[in-house]
Design a protein around this motif. Structure first.
Motif, short mmCIF file in Angstrom:
data_model
loop_
_atom_site.label_atom_id
_atom_site.label_comp_id
_atom_site.label_asym_id
_atom_site.label_seq_id
_atom_site.Cartn_x
_atom_site.Cartn_y
_atom_site.Cartn_z
N GLN A 137 0.57 5.19 0.44
CA GLN A 137 -0.42 6.12 0.96
C GLN A 137 0.19 7.47 1.30
O GLN A 137 1.38 7.58 1.61
CB GLN A 137 -1.09 5.54 2.20
CG GLN A 137 -0.15 5.35 3.38
CD GLN A 137 -0.85 4.82 4.62
OE1 GLN A 137 -1.89 4.15 4.53
NE2 GLN A 137 -0.30 5.10 5.79
N ASN A 179 -6.49 12.43 1.90
CA ASN A 179 -5.66 11.22 1.90
C ASN A 179 -5.75 10.56 0.55
O ASN A 179 -6.72 10.75 -0.20
CB ASN A 179 -6.07 10.26 3.04
CG ASN A 179 -7.46 9.71 2.87
OD1 ASN A 179 -7.71 8.86 2.02
ND2 ASN A 179 -8.40 10.17 3.70
N LYS A 193 -4.38 6.89 -1.85
CA LYS A 193 -3.77 5.56 -1.84
C LYS A 193 -3.61 5.02 -3.26
O LYS A 193 -4.32 5.41 -4.19
CB LYS A 193 -4.62 4.56 -1.05
CG LYS A 193 -4.52 4.68 0.45
CD LYS A 193 -5.27 3.56 1.16
CE LYS A 193 -5.12 3.66 2.67
NZ LYS A 193 -5.85 2.57 3.38
N SER A 194 -2.65 4.13 -3.39
CA SER A 194 -2.50 3.31 -4.58
C SER A 194 -1.86 2.00 -4.11
O SER A 194 -1.46 1.88 -2.95
CB SER A 194 -1.63 4.00 -5.64
OG SER A 194 -1.69 3.30 -6.86
N TYR A 195 -1.79 1.03 -5.00
CA TYR A 195 -1.29 -0.28 -4.59
C TYR A 195 -0.27 -0.83 -5.59
O TYR A 195 -0.37 -0.58 -6.80
CB TYR A 195 -2.44 -1.28 -4.47
CG TYR A 195 -3.47 -0.91 -3.44
CD1 TYR A 195 -3.28 -1.18 -2.08
CD2 TYR A 195 -4.65 -0.27 -3.81
CE1 TYR A 195 -4.22 -0.82 -1.13
CE2 TYR A 195 -5.61 0.09 -2.87
CZ TYR A 195 -5.38 -0.19 -1.52
OH TYR A 195 -6.32 0.17 -0.59
N LEU A 242 -8.22 7.19 -4.70
CA LEU A 242 -7.60 5.90 -4.97
C LEU A 242 -7.27 5.85 -6.45
O LEU A 242 -8.14 6.12 -7.30
CB LEU A 242 -8.55 4.75 -4.60
CG LEU A 242 -8.12 3.33 -4.99
CD1 LEU A 242 -6.83 2.94 -4.28
CD2 LEU A 242 -9.23 2.34 -4.66
N GLU A 258 -12.33 6.11 3.92
CA GLU A 258 -11.63 5.03 3.22
C GLU A 258 -12.39 4.59 1.97
O GLU A 258 -13.60 4.40 2.00
CB GLU A 258 -11.46 3.81 4.12
CG GLU A 258 -10.63 4.06 5.35
CD GLU A 258 -10.44 2.78 6.16
OE1 GLU A 258 -9.50 2.02 5.87
OE2 GLU A 258 -11.25 2.54 7.09
N SER A 277 -10.77 11.84 -0.13
CA SER A 277 -10.01 10.59 -0.29
C SER A 277 -9.95 10.22 -1.76
O SER A 277 -10.91 10.44 -2.51
CB SER A 277 -10.69 9.47 0.51
OG SER A 277 -9.94 8.29 0.47
N THR A 321 0.84 -1.20 0.00
CA THR A 321 0.00 0.00 0.00
C THR A 321 0.87 1.25 0.00
O THR A 321 1.76 1.39 0.84
CB THR A 321 -0.92 0.03 1.24
OG1 THR A 321 -1.73 -1.15 1.26
CG2 THR A 321 -1.81 1.26 1.21
#
Length: 295
Positions: free
Chosen positions: A122, A165, A167-169, A289, A186, A287, A120
């Protein structure tokens, strides 16, 4: 006098809305041409992925509090964080200004012994407080502080906290189901993001402090999704209402996609953000992603 007050408040609201209109995101591009592979990561800020503006832009900056990589075992490693000082032009001409651009670009080089699974990536911004108020002499004031730290307040005009916030994966070998942290806002993928192809239905779970969000008359919560290969240039995006914490989109093109959600919370002394009671009236959390879609 009333016109001046209204103009001042409108200016404050415009500045806050400008910040809310910006998005923070993580760019992550995998390469497995040479095993075991690597990812090039960076931070994005503004309106258009993958790169729009610098994070410390004089037109509106964001201060990064945390940028990190979490391995499949949950072990956290800090990544390089860009400068938060407002950028100054290092060269000026009659036609343009030149700025150094630090977008936290770095390479994550995997090893033969790297743990298999999902890494993850972030980022979290530092919370920003806005308190607009009238002082004892009826002068309009704006402080970047919570209201309990501001003196000489006669009337609060607006008091908010903003945080973003992203995120990426990075998937090595096999995707695994992602778990909720029950913190903040989230967007949790319920689909294998390591192998999304054009036309696939991608499902998400959206939680706020561990509670599923819902579209309602008081809070029209939704996600939006766009790509620089679909919608972004024309100024539109895919939208999905959030029902019982669930939302989904069908990706329309190959390339990098961003899914985002914004949530407003009224602060109460017994609510999910009760630690902010007496500090602000409202909290805005954004948020995002990002993931890549194959042909």
């Amino acid at each position: 006098m009333k016109k001046i007050k209204k103009a001042f408040l409108a200016t404050v609201i415009l500045s806050v809305n400008t910040l809310l209109a910006h998005s923070l995101w993580v760019n992550s591009f995998e390469s497995f041409s040479h095993k075991p592979g690597h990812a090039i990561v960076s931070l994005g800020w503004g309106h258009s992925i993958p790169i729009d503006d610098i994070l410390n832009s004089p037109n509106g900056r964001v201060v990064i509090e945390d940028f990190s990589l979490i391995n499949p075992k949950g072990e956290k490693t800090q990544l390089k964080i860009p400068s938060s000082e407002t950028a100054k032009a290092n060269k000026t001409t009659k036609d343009f200004d030149l700025y150094d651009a630090d977008i936290a670009l770095q390479k994550i080089a995997l090893k033969k012994e790297s743990i298999k699974g999902v890494y993850t990536i972030q980022a979290n911004s530092k919370p920003t407080f806005y308190t607009s108020y009238l002082d004892s002499k009826n002068r309009q004031r704006l402080k970047l502080k919570p209201k309990n730290e501001v003196k000489d307040i006669k009337k609060i005009l607006m008091s908010v906290r903003y945080q973003a916030n992203a995120k990426s994966y990075l998937t090595l070998d096999k995707w695994t189901e992602q778990k909720a942290t029950n913190k903040g806002l989230e967007i949790i993928p319920k689909t294998d993001l390591s192998n999304v192809r054009v036309g696939d239905l991608v499902e998400f779970e959206i939680l706020f402090m561990g509670t599923p969000l819902n579209a309602s008359p008081s809070s029209m919560d939704y996600i939006k999704a766009a790509s620089n290969t679909f919608g972004q240039k024309e100024g539109f995006a895919l939208m999905s209402s959030i029902v019982d914490g669930k939302a989904q989109i069908r990706v329309q093109s190959a390339g990098q996609w961003i899914v985002s959600c914004n949530h407003k919370t009224t602060i109460t002394k017994d609510g999910p953000l009760k630690e902010l009671y007496n500090k602000v009236n409202y909290s805005f959390i954004a948020s995002s992603l990002t993931f890549n879609v194959k042909e």
